[in-house]
Design an enzyme around this catalytic site. Structure first.
Site, PDB file in Angstrom:
ATOM      1  N   GLU A 113       0.771  -1.235   0.000  1.00  0.00           N
ATOM      2  CA  GLU A 113       0.000   0.000   0.000  1.00  0.00           C
ATOM      3  C   GLU A 113       0.809   1.296   0.000  1.00  0.00           C
ATOM      4  O   GLU A 113       0.686   2.121   0.917  1.00  0.00           O
ATOM      5  CB  GLU A 113      -0.989  -0.010   1.176  1.00  0.00           C
ATOM      6  CG  GLU A 113      -2.016  -1.111   1.015  1.00  0.00           C
ATOM      7  CD  GLU A 113      -3.073  -1.128   2.114  1.00  0.00           C
ATOM      8  OE1 GLU A 113      -2.895  -0.454   3.138  1.00  0.00           O
ATOM      9  OE2 GLU A 113      -4.083  -1.828   1.932  1.00  0.00           O
ATOM     10  N   GLU A 168      -5.695  -7.690  -1.493  1.00  0.00           N
ATOM     11  CA  GLU A 168      -6.474  -7.523  -0.268  1.00  0.00           C
ATOM     12  C   GLU A 168      -7.859  -7.003  -0.612  1.00  0.00           C
ATOM     13  O   GLU A 168      -7.999  -6.059  -1.397  1.00  0.00           O
ATOM     14  CB  GLU A 168      -5.822  -6.533   0.698  1.00  0.00           C
ATOM     15  CG  GLU A 168      -4.541  -6.998   1.342  1.00  0.00           C
ATOM     16  CD  GLU A 168      -4.027  -6.000   2.382  1.00  0.00           C
ATOM     17  OE1 GLU A 168      -4.829  -5.135   2.825  1.00  0.00           O
ATOM     18  OE2 GLU A 168      -2.842  -6.056   2.729  1.00  0.00           O
TER      19      GLU A 168
END
Length: 507
Positions: free
Chosen positions: A198, A318
């Site tokens: 991320e 995810e």
């Protein structure tokens, strides 16, 4: 995951995308599911292919903990790691994404919160974090699961916007990635590395500033990994903002169209997006009056186009939710449909690993409930249509550079009488796996002090010589995970004679 909004509770610390013209969809009925997945993988257009050129689909689960102050996957305070991997396989997940931080490479790092009682996790005693990771990789491969290693954080303290910090410079990040790539060289259970979790503002994509441009950093790190292990896939997440358009952390891959990741080894890049629901954070698209019909267009814009235009494979590394709200339920149903059902498209589909296996992810929960055993069947059920076949068991050694340790097979047995009517009786023998590896078969033996005879037996086959009975598991109950149990029942006559001791032999 979006760490500023996600409360990870560390215990003890578009529409259905149509196939491209000229690209043949790999229909499920043409994929040889039992064979696909062997060896190392590579990419071809939007598909991932195995060593023999067969398409595969990653349909997996995130199991976190190595990136936290426990320095090991969570839940080992409750269960044996092998039993959890066995359960993942039983539920139909074929890949495990394992987050870690650079702390696990430090010499003083010791994993904690592992329960060794009653034979649990016995072969993990005395190991450091990398040693435990070796055992998890080895057992996953034996079970036919693949592993993707995810550099989640620079340290256990928290997520970072960039791939480096003052304490963990880029040189350390790359050196540690190379260490892992070298460690698992030749072990095709580990199919790739997710370079950094991320990236987000101020990280950019294609801006050219080497201190901020994530795409350039991914090229540097990816080439470093491939220089020591050219067989690995390189998973590259997005950023938060591109050309003024923002989305989820790691979920914005709009820049790929203009600035693709280019590596020295061809056919190794897989782009990774993250996507979440309102239990993580609100986004403007959730309040759109057309929701959820608007979502395929959103996904197309941020990352779906990469697959749709046959640029490269896309892996949703995810996605998750508590499922508490109706909005979240609609979001998950729409996303699963967008990912393309395996029964229709086979491996010509998006790849995915759900967040998470762990129940202790504060704003999503997990596939397991808080007891670390019970399955959240509602969540698991949403994923049923996009699950995919497993892979051939790996012949990887148990530890890099050394022979495998298959663990110790052992069992105990108890005998109990359930009813006694004078001229006969019914009884049960319960077998418990007390070793450190899953059982493939078991045998129990007992000797009565009297003249009792078995009159019938179920869930096992038996022989009786004099007063000694030997019973062997049936075909459906020989496999017993660590800490698990199986049982047989029988009728006998005459009644009485007391309860004999039972010996158990395991394989």
């Amino acid at each position: 995951m979006l760490r500023s909004l996600r409360r990870v509770l560390c215990a003890v610390t578009a529409a259905l995308v149509l196939p491209l013209a000229g690209v043949q969809a790999a229909r499920a009925d043409t994929v040889r599911a039992a064979d696909a997945g062997a060896g190392y993988w590579h990419t071809s257009g939007r598909q991932i292919l195995d060593a023999s050129g067969q398409p595969v689909r990653i349909a997996g689960i995130n199991w976190f903990g190595f990136e936290t102050g426990n320095y090991v996957v969570h839940g080992l305070w409750s269960r044996d790691y092998k039993s959890m991997i066995d359960q993942m396989k039983t539920l139909g997940y074929n890949t495990i994404r394992i987050p870690f931080s650079d702390d696990i490479f430090k010499s003083g790092t010791v994993p904690n919160s592992i329960d060794f009682s009653s034979g649990k996790n016995a072969d993990l005693q005395g190991l450091n974090s990398l040693g435990v990771l070796d055992r998890i990789v080895s057992y996953a491969g034996q079970d036919g699961l693949k592993v993707i290693l995810d550099r989640h954080r620079p340290d256990a303290g928290g997520q970072s916007a960039l791939w480096y910090t003052a304490a963990v410079p880029e040189s350390t990040w790359i050196a540690n990635l190379k260490t892992l790539a070298t460690r698992y060289k030749g072990q095709d259970t580990v199919v790739g590395i997710d370079l950094h979790n991320e990236p987000h503002d101020p990280a950019c994509w294609g801006c050219g500033d080497t201190s901020l441009d994530w795409r350039l950093a991914a090229q540097r790190a990816g080439n470093a990994v491939l220089s020591v292990n050219p067989d690995l896939l390189i998973f590259v997440e997005g950023v938060q903002t591109f050309n003024g358009v923002s989305g989820w952390w790691g979920g914005n891959l709009m820049g790929v169209a203009q600035y693709p990741v280019q590596l020295n080894v061809a056919n190794r890049v897989v782009y990774s997006a993250h996507d979440y629901a309102t239990s993580v954070a609100q986004q403007s698209w959730f309040s759109d009056p057309t929701f959820p019909a608007n979502m395929p267009g959103i996904w197309d814009k941020y990352w779906g186009y990469i697959f749709k235009q046959n640029i490269a494979p896309v892996w949703v590394g995810e996605f998750g939710t508590t499922l508490a709200s109706t909005v979240d339920q609609k979001w998950l149903a729409a996303l699963v449909a967008y990912l393309r059902p395996t029964s229709t498209y086979g491996a010509d589909s998006f790849h995915w690993t759900f967040w998470s296996w762990n129940p202790n992810s504060g704003d999503t929960g997990g596939i397991l409930k808080d007891d670390w055993q019970t399955v959240d069947t509602a969540k698991d059920g949403y994923l049923a249509s996009v699950k995919a076949p497993g892979f051939p068991p790996s012949g990887d050694p148990g530890d890099p550079g050394g022979p495998g340790d298959p663990g110790t097979a052992a069992c105990t047995a108890t005998y109990s009488v359930s009813s006694d009517w004078g001229s006969g009786f019914n009884a049960e023998v319960k077998v418990t796996n007390s070793g450190s590896t899953a059982l493939s078969s078991w045998k129990v033996t007992w000797t009565w002090p009297g003249a009792q005879k078995v009159t019938s037996m179920w869930n096992a086959s038996y022989t009786q010589t004099g007063s000694t009975v030997t019973a062997v598991n049936a075909s459906h109950n020989g496999g017993v995970p660590v800490g698990g149990s199986a049982s047989l029942g029988f009728g006998g006559a005459p009644a009485g004679g007391g309860v004999p001791g039972v010996s158990c032999t395991a394989a």
